[in-house]
Design an enzyme around this catalytic site. Structure first.
Site, PDB file in Angstrom:
ATOM      1  N   GLY A  23      51.057  44.335  18.292  1.00  0.00           N
ATOM      2  CA  GLY A  23      49.870  44.969  18.861  1.00  0.00           C
ATOM      3  C   GLY A  23      49.570  44.614  20.303  1.00  0.00           C
ATOM      4  O   GLY A  23      49.438  45.496  21.156  1.00  0.00           O
ATOM      5  N   THR A  26      52.115  46.456  22.880  1.00  0.00           N
ATOM      6  CA  THR A  26      52.301  47.904  23.104  1.00  0.00           C
ATOM      7  C   THR A  26      51.244  48.797  22.478  1.00  0.00           C
ATOM      8  O   THR A  26      51.291  50.019  22.654  1.00  0.00           O
ATOM      9  CB  THR A  26      53.672  48.349  22.544  1.00  0.00           C
ATOM     10  OG1 THR A  26      53.653  48.238  21.114  1.00  0.00           O
ATOM     11  CG2 THR A  26      54.803  47.529  23.117  1.00  0.00           C
ATOM     12  N   GLU A  89      57.363  42.984   7.969  1.00  0.00           N
ATOM     13  CA  GLU A  89      57.519  44.453   7.923  1.00  0.00           C
ATOM     14  C   GLU A  89      58.982  44.829   8.113  1.00  0.00           C
ATOM     15  O   GLU A  89      59.533  45.677   7.387  1.00  0.00           O
ATOM     16  CB  GLU A  89      56.668  45.099   9.014  1.00  0.00           C
ATOM     17  CG  GLU A  89      55.172  45.050   8.763  1.00  0.00           C
ATOM     18  CD  GLU A  89      54.371  45.536   9.967  1.00  0.00           C
ATOM     19  OE1 GLU A  89      54.985  45.867  10.985  1.00  0.00           O
ATOM     20  OE2 GLU A  89      53.135  45.559   9.877  1.00  0.00           O
TER      21      GLU A  89
END
Length: 855
Positions: A23, A26, A89
């Site tokens: 976060g 970008t 992730e």
């Protein structure tokens, strides 16, 4: 609903793309642009939200979003590997992709790192991992494996690309190709389109089986094509086939209609079959044969002629059920669809609708401008004021905002100030070029009217200019309709011209460019500051035919007017006319002389072709010697004397035999209307509103048999006996006047549709002739002193509304009310002495009639 999701409402959806990113690196830059670009392209994208990261494990919505997505895009930035969430992730994406048998894919973006960094061959990510190794010792090994795995996959390296914009386009196109979706490129700086897109999609009703034609219309540069592209991208996957035919106008001009037909069918047939088309009839037959059984989405972009539509999509039966045909155009009149059956195949339900693209809201316009000028959503603090001024000047037109914003990017404040000054005079060349496409389609008369409005009549009432244009053979009714259909003007508030600032400035630029350096060589002058110097020049100003001159107290001499080329339009408010004007204004159609001085020092004025004379707010009286000059204007149709407070009596106007509108509003000291008004046989409008000293009208009023509108003074005591001769009168409002009775002749108003007598407390009865008002639709008798209604009232067969509230003397209604066949509303509320059973009185033979009764 926006197709990209990043909220808790997303949990029930399957996604096409999952974006994984760090976060702080970008989120508000590259990732935000990529996400919105995908949304605009119709891609169902998931953007991670920190609020979904609960505890130490992936779970809930975040887990589902990864597992339900088809394409994973990790955006590797400098600090990506410092986030245990990003690494979790990534590891889960690798696991899902490996188990998907090829149905899921990872497409990495190396944003500000090299693949070698992600492969852990450098210190960058190895140092990130060493910092979190102690806390997440059991997971780091799997994260390292995931990083190395993904680093080997084909993706994009920003450092090797030309820029972020190109990279975003490349990513979107690749994703769409993998999703097998047709895609039209749109700007990465989409602002304020979501609500419009949703409104249009709702109109299209994609679930309906009908064939739906929709025209997206508006002025050039307002964003029609962009909207059509976004909608095409959103909906194309729902159809058996789709085609976006760009630049129909230009292609038609360059290559012809057969070329367009081939382009349309190229998405549905191979080139060999398409090349069998040799003429438009053959093309039409091929379109019908190929597409009549297919549910298709077709966009015909920038269409400007009806013949183009007739060759490509003239009939709903040409296309399969559920098809959608979208046309973008500046001229909504081109959408002429044949809804009748052609006799070929089953008849399909066809819907036709239009959507007008309005200018942007200011905060959206400022955001769009800022993205092009500053690469951010808002201007820096020291550029806020300048930016707001530029956006206001540009009139919130997307094309102008994009072009100008880009041209000002990284420029000095001095450059900005100079640009603003230029924009205040004319649009940029690129915007002018776009708007000129529409202007060049106008004929000479339409161009003249357009330029007149741009220079003189923006935000002005349209009534008076119509008379001038009609006399100049500009056919105003037809011309104004064309200008409205082509989105060059609008009629707002019923009667007022409106024009977008950029279109207005285009019109003025066209006049200015007749001779950029010398205003004397132009056909019109609207700038009062330029006027004095122009008039004093002996040569050159003969081209001027529409000047707006001077200010109060200025002097306009014979010699100065002699320098004009027989002007047809002259605005000289508050100016003194001095000298011999013999034959100098014989071509004048419009003369605005507001604040006209009491002294009239011109001789041989003789405006013989004048049709509009505006003397409002003037110092003229009935003794003004200028009347002798005005009386020769036998073609005069409009005489505006409103707010002439020195006027006590109307002079003899009998020579003005063509007069249609006489405006005396707020002539507060007017006490007499000259009987010569009866000679004005063509008069349609007489406005006496606010003439508070006028208590009676001459009997000669009854001679005005063409009068359709009369606005009566507040203190009028009675109507003349001849009033019923006004056979063309449509509306009569005498509410709250001290009138004590209506003349018996009132029944002669055979075309009267609305009559308002409310508040006339002295009226105690209505004449029996009242029942002869055969066209009356609405009647208001409230707050009168009527004791009864005449039986003849039952003859008002067209009456729909009868209001008679607060009539204290009335005790019963005549049974004849039951004969009013079209009565819909009877309001007798607060008639406290009204007795009898109203339901027995109001007996209608037609049981289907619905009547609202208030008592």
């Amino acid at each position: 609903m926006e197709r990209g999701m990043n909220s808790r409402a997303s949990s029930g959806l399957s996604f096409e793309v999952f974006l994984s990113f760090r976060g702080p690196d970008t989120r508000h830059g590259f990732t935000d642009c990529l996400y919105h670009g995908m949304v605009a392209a119709g891609i169902l994208a998931f953007r991670d939200d920190e609020s979904l990261r609960v505890g130490e494990r992936i779970g809930g919505e975040l887990l589902q979003a990864i597992e339900k997505s088809k394409i994973y895009i990790p955006i590797f930035s400098t600090n990506y590997a410092s986030s245990h969430w990003c690494l979790r992730e990534l590891a889960h994406m690798v696991e899902c992709a490996s188990k998907s048998n090829g149905s899921k894919e990872i497409l990495p973006i190396f944003f500000d790192v090299e693949p070698i960094d992600v492969k852990l061959k450098t210190d960058l990510y190895r140092q990130n991992l060493s910092q979190i190794r102690k806390k997440f010792r059991t997971e780091v090994k799997s994260w390292e494996k995931a990083l190395i795995d993904v680093s080997k996959r084909k993706g994009w390296n920003l450092k090797k690309d030309e820029g972020q914009g190109n990279l975003i386009q490349s990513v979107i196109e690749a994703v769409l190709a993998k999703l097998n979706v047709r895609y039209k490129n749109v700007t990465e700086h989409l602002v304020g389109v979501d609500d419009r897109v949703e409104a249009i999609i709702k109109m299209l009703d994609p679930e309906s089986d009908s064939v739906h034609f929709l025209a997206i219309h508006g002025m050039g540069g307002v964003g029609k094509t962009t909207l059509a592209k976004v909608i095409f991208n959103r909906l194309s996957s729902q159809f058996q086939g789709s085609n976006f035919l760009s630049d129909v106008r230009e292609s038609s001009e360059r290559h012809g209609l057969v070329y367009l037909q081939k382009q349309l069918l190229s998405k549905f047939l191979d080139s060999r079959s398409v090349n069998q088309i040799h003429d438009t009839d053959g093309g039409i037959n091929m379109i019908k044969r190929v597409l009549c059984g297919k549910k298709v989405l077709i966009v015909l972009d920038d269409m400007d002629e009806e013949k183009q539509l007739k060759s490509l999509a003239a009939n709903g039966n040409w296309f399969g059920s559920g098809s959608r045909i979208i046309v973008t155009t500046r001229d909504k009149s081109v959408l002429k669809i044949d809804v009748e059956s052609t006799g070929e195949g089953p008849v399909k339900s066809v819907n036709i609708s239009t959507y007008e693209v309005q200018e942007m809201e200011f905060h959206h316009a400022l955001k769009l401008f800022s993205r092009h000028a500053f690469r951010s959503d808002s201007p820096p603090d020291d550029y806020v004021s300048l930016s707001e001024k530029v956006v206001s000047t540009l009139g919130k037109l997307p094309l102008a905002l994009e072009v100008t914003g880009s041209s000002l990017s990284s420029k000095s404040k001095e450059f900005w100030v100079d640009t603003l000054k230029k924009l205040e005079k004319a649009p940029s060349k690129e915007v002018q070029k776009t708007l000129m496409i529409t202007y060049e389609r106008l004929d000479d008369a339409q161009r003249q009217v357009f330029l007149d409005i741009a220079c003189f009549f923006v935000n002005e009432d349209k009534t008076y200019p119509f008379y001038m244009w009609d006399d100049c053979e500009c056919f105003p009714n037809n011309t104004i309709e064309v200008l409205c259909l082509m989105s060059l003007i609008k009629i707002k508030d019923g009667n007022t011209f409106w024009m977008h600032d950029q279109v207005r400035d285009l019109g003025r630029a066209i006049v200015r460019e007749e001779n950029f350096k010398d205003p004397c060589e132009r056909s019109g002058v609207w700038n009062h500051r330029e006027a004095p110097s122009i008039l004093k020049q002996k040569e050159g100003s003969r081209k001027i035919e529409a000047p707006s001159l001077g200010s109060r107290g200025d002097i306009l001499t014979h010699d100065e007017v002699a320098n004009l080329r027989n002007p047809r339009f002259l605005e000289a408010n508050g100016v003194f006319l001095v000298g011999d004007f013999n034959n100098l204004i014989s071509n004048l159609r419009w003369f605005s002389w507001r604040w006209c001085p009491h002294e009239f020092m011109a001789t041989n004025f003789h405006p013989t072709n004048l049709v509009v004379l505006d003397l409002s707010h003037s110092y003229v009286s009935e003794k003004w010697i200028g009347w002798n000059q005005i009386r020769v204007a036998t073609k005069l149709k409009v005489l505006d004397l409103s707010n002439c407070e020195y006027l006590r009596r109307i002079p003899d106007l009998s020579t003005l035999v063509s007069l249609e509108r006489l405006i005396l509003e707020d002539c507060r000291n007017l006490i007499e209307i000259d009987p010569s008004v009866g000679k004005l046989k063509l008069l349609t409008t007489l406005n006496l509103k606010g003439c508070d000293s006028l208590q009676e009208l001459p009997e000669e009023i009854g001679c005005l048999q063409t009068l359709t509108e009369i606005v009566l003074p507040n203190m009028l005591h009675e109507l003349p006996r001849t009033f019923g001769n006004l056979q063309s009168l449509l509306t009569l409002d005498v509410s709250y006047r001290p009138i004590n009775k209506l003349p018996y002749s009132i029944g002669g108003l055979v075309k009267l549709r609305r009559l308002n007598l409310s508040g006339c407390t002295k009226i105690g009865e209505l004449p029996e002739s009242f029942g002869e008002l055969q066209s009356l639709v609405e009647l208001d008798l409230s707050l009168t002193s009527l004791g009864h209604l005449p039986n003849s009232i039952g003859n008002l067969k067209q009456l729909k509304i009868l209001r008679m509230t607060c009539i204290s003397r009335i005790t019963k209604l005549p049974s004849a009310i039951g004969l009013m066949e079209k009565l819909e509303e009877l309001d007798a509320s607060r008639c406290y002495n009204l007795t009898g059973d109203i339901w027995e009185i109001v007996l209608f033979e037609d049981p289907r009639l619905i009547i609202h009764i208030y008592i």
